[in-house]
Design a protein around this motif. Structure first.
Motif, mmCIF file in Angstrom:
data_model
loop_
_atom_site.group_PDB
_atom_site.id
_atom_site.type_symbol
_atom_site.label_atom_id
_atom_site.label_comp_id
_atom_site.label_asym_id
_atom_site.label_seq_id
_atom_site.Cartn_x
_atom_site.Cartn_y
_atom_site.Cartn_z
ATOM 1 N N UNK A 1 -10.656 5.486 0.456
ATOM 2 C CA UNK A 1 -9.309 5.096 0.052
ATOM 3 C C UNK A 1 -8.288 6.083 0.619
ATOM 4 N N UNK A 2 -8.593 7.356 0.566
ATOM 5 C CA UNK A 2 -7.711 8.382 1.120
ATOM 6 C C UNK A 2 -7.528 8.196 2.628
ATOM 7 N N UNK A 3 -8.590 7.851 3.318
ATOM 8 C CA UNK A 3 -8.489 7.629 4.761
ATOM 9 C C UNK A 3 -7.535 6.485 5.073
ATOM 10 N N UNK B 1 -0.525 -8.069 -4.375
ATOM 11 C CA UNK B 1 -1.557 -8.195 -3.340
ATOM 12 C C UNK B 1 -2.648 -7.162 -3.572
ATOM 13 N N UNK B 2 -3.833 -7.462 -3.083
ATOM 14 C CA UNK B 2 -4.923 -6.500 -3.095
ATOM 15 C C UNK B 2 -4.504 -5.283 -2.267
ATOM 16 N N UNK B 3 -4.571 -4.090 -2.849
ATOM 17 C CA UNK B 3 -4.141 -2.879 -2.171
ATOM 18 C C UNK B 3 -4.894 -2.676 -0.856
ATOM 19 N N UNK B 4 -6.184 -2.957 -0.854
ATOM 20 C CA UNK B 4 -6.989 -2.750 0.351
ATOM 21 C C UNK B 4 -6.558 -3.707 1.468
ATOM 22 N N UNK B 5 -6.164 -4.902 1.094
ATOM 23 C CA UNK B 5 -5.641 -5.863 2.060
ATOM 24 C C UNK B 5 -4.289 -5.393 2.581
ATOM 25 N N UNK B 6 -3.478 -4.823 1.691
ATOM 26 C CA UNK B 6 -2.161 -4.342 2.104
ATOM 27 C C UNK B 6 -2.282 -3.183 3.094
ATOM 28 N N UNK B 7 -3.247 -2.304 2.899
ATOM 29 C CA UNK B 7 -3.456 -1.218 3.852
ATOM 30 C C UNK B 7 -3.689 -1.770 5.263
ATOM 31 N N UNK B 8 -4.512 -2.788 5.354
ATOM 32 C CA UNK B 8 -4.801 -3.393 6.669
ATOM 33 C C UNK B 8 -3.534 -4.012 7.260
ATOM 34 N N UNK B 9 -2.742 -4.653 6.409
ATOM 35 C CA UNK B 9 -1.472 -5.239 6.851
ATOM 36 C C UNK B 9 -0.540 -4.151 7.379
ATOM 37 N N UNK B 10 -0.469 -3.038 6.641
ATOM 38 C CA UNK B 10 0.432 -1.957 7.040
ATOM 39 C C UNK B 10 0.029 -1.370 8.389
ATOM 40 N N UNK B 11 -1.265 -1.211 8.604
ATOM 41 C CA UNK B 11 -1.743 -0.694 9.893
ATOM 42 C C UNK B 11 -1.391 -1.670 11.008
#
Length: 399
Positions: free
Chosen positions: A321-323, A278-288
């Motif tokens: 990205x760090x945020x 998966x796109x990492x940036x998409x995964x961050x949103x999923x995790x949140x």
């Protein structure tokens, strides 16, 4: 003996060359019209015709060549290359003798005296990477020298330069007897399955060796670890062997099979870990959204990446990205922030870290810092060559 073309260097670039900066910058050359297709070796002179250095012409990134010698009478021949390679290999003698690690760098470009030339070692097999057409013209001489000095089982090459307007990133079997793939190599007693014949990347980035070891030995036990931009899962393997439960996320479809393979060659049940394409940036949103938190988040993105909806540039976007990582890291958890971008230094990288935590309204503590390991030899006079920056950061309580 090859013809040597005289090149005049502008006055404001002379001191850098005299101090040992090996890059021949395009903007430094006065008589740039002398650099034609048949030119390989060049002698550098200042505007008063004082000899500065001897090098070769080869377009690479912002450079137009590399300095090879500061001796006016030195001949660039087989003996020259043999001396450079033998010296470099002797510096890695301890690694050659270490049975726990059988994959490392044996020649690191300008750090070992020949910009544009990289040689990596994989348990007796060598991979030579050529980064410009100029150094590639010495291919036969360098390969013969490697056979003489390196005692190889086989040699592969990777051409990574523009040729006739086309970007070349291919691999070729050059010499010796090919192994069966995957070839299993070791790093600090951990197995890696590598493919020297499978395109530009072989399956592991060798420059993170000390970082992976530290994660396994000090930080992984009992932790939940998110490995982003995970490639073939090297960080995940070390974390798992250290006692962590890992989640690996990468956009590339083949990261799934490659990461599973790395778990398997280390006797780890990959079904006990999460491997997500998966796109990492998409995964961050999923995790949140799912309120997921991790004890450790590993950030090792490429310097530049593009997906369908997003373009990432480390020099512009690392702070954001760090945020994203801070938001899904547990209090007192660890973020391993890494970049191979050479457009900024460690001080600037730490500024990104400070800004990201400030904007996230969190305190932090810097725990460990790393640059390139000793086999990736660099020059103090060419700081761009020491591209790797890794910082272990502890996320503390909110402000």
């Amino acid at each position: 003996m090859r013809r040597e073309t005289p090149i005049k260097i502008k006055a404001n670039f002379v001191k850098a060359i005299q101090r040992g900066n090996p890059l021949i910058a395009k903007e430094a050359i006065i008589n740039i019209n002398q650099l034609k297709e048949d030119v390989v070796l060049v002698n550098l002179y200042d505007e008063k015709n004082k000899f500065l250095a001897k090098g070769y012409y080869g377009k690479q990134n912002k450079g137009y060549g590399w300095v090879l010698s500061y001796k006016e009478n030195e001949i660039i021949d087989a003996d020259f290359f043999e001396h450079k390679l033998a010296t470099a290999f002797e510096l890695r003698k301890a690694l050659y003798q270490d049975p726990s690690t059988t994959a490392f760098r044996v020649f690191n470009g300008e750090g070992d005296g020949i910009g544009g030339l990289i040689i990596d070692y994989y348990d007796g097999y060598y991979v030579v990477s050529w980064y410009n057409e100029g150094i590639y013209t010495f291919k036969e001489m360098i390969i013969e020298t490697l056979i003489k000095v390196g005692n190889p089982k086989a040699i592969y090459q990777k051409k990574r330069f523009n040729e006739g307007g086309q970007y070349i990133e291919e691999n070729d079997f050059v010499w010796g007897k090919e192994p069966e793939f995957p070839l299993i190599v070791k790093e600090n007693d951990v197995n890696f399955a590598v493919y020297l014949n499978d395109g530009a990347m072989v399956g592991v980035f060798l420059d993170q060796r000390p970082v992976r070891k530290l994660i396994r030995d000090k930080y992984a036990k009992g932790k939940s670890v998110l490995n982003t931009f995970s490639y073939t899962g090297a960080f995940s393997i070390f974390a798992a062997l250290g006692g962590a439960k890992t989640t690996s996320v990468d956009l590339a479809n083949r990261s799934l099979s490659k990461t599973r393979e790395q778990f398997e060659v280390n006797g780890i049940d990959y079904t006990e870990h999460h491997i997500i394409v998966e796109d990492v940036f998409k995964y961050f949103k999923y995790a949140v959204k799912k309120q997921l938190k991790f004890d450790m988040v590993i950030l090792d993105p490429p310097s530049f990446a593009r997906s369908k909806k997003f373009t990432f540039s480390a020099s512009k976007d690392y702070k954001n990205l760090l945020k994203e990582a801070i938001a899904i890291t547990e209090t007192n958890g660890i973020i391993v922030a890494s970049t191979n971008c050479n457009l900024f230094d460690m001080n600037k990288f730490k500024e990104f870290i400070n800004q990201a935590f400030k904007e996230s309204e969190c305190r932090y503590e810097l725990l460990e810092t790393f640059s390139l390991p000793e086999d990736f030899k660099t020059l103090e006079t060419f700081k761009e060559g020491n591209y790797l920056k890794v910082v272990f950061i502890k996320k503390c309580y909110a402000n």
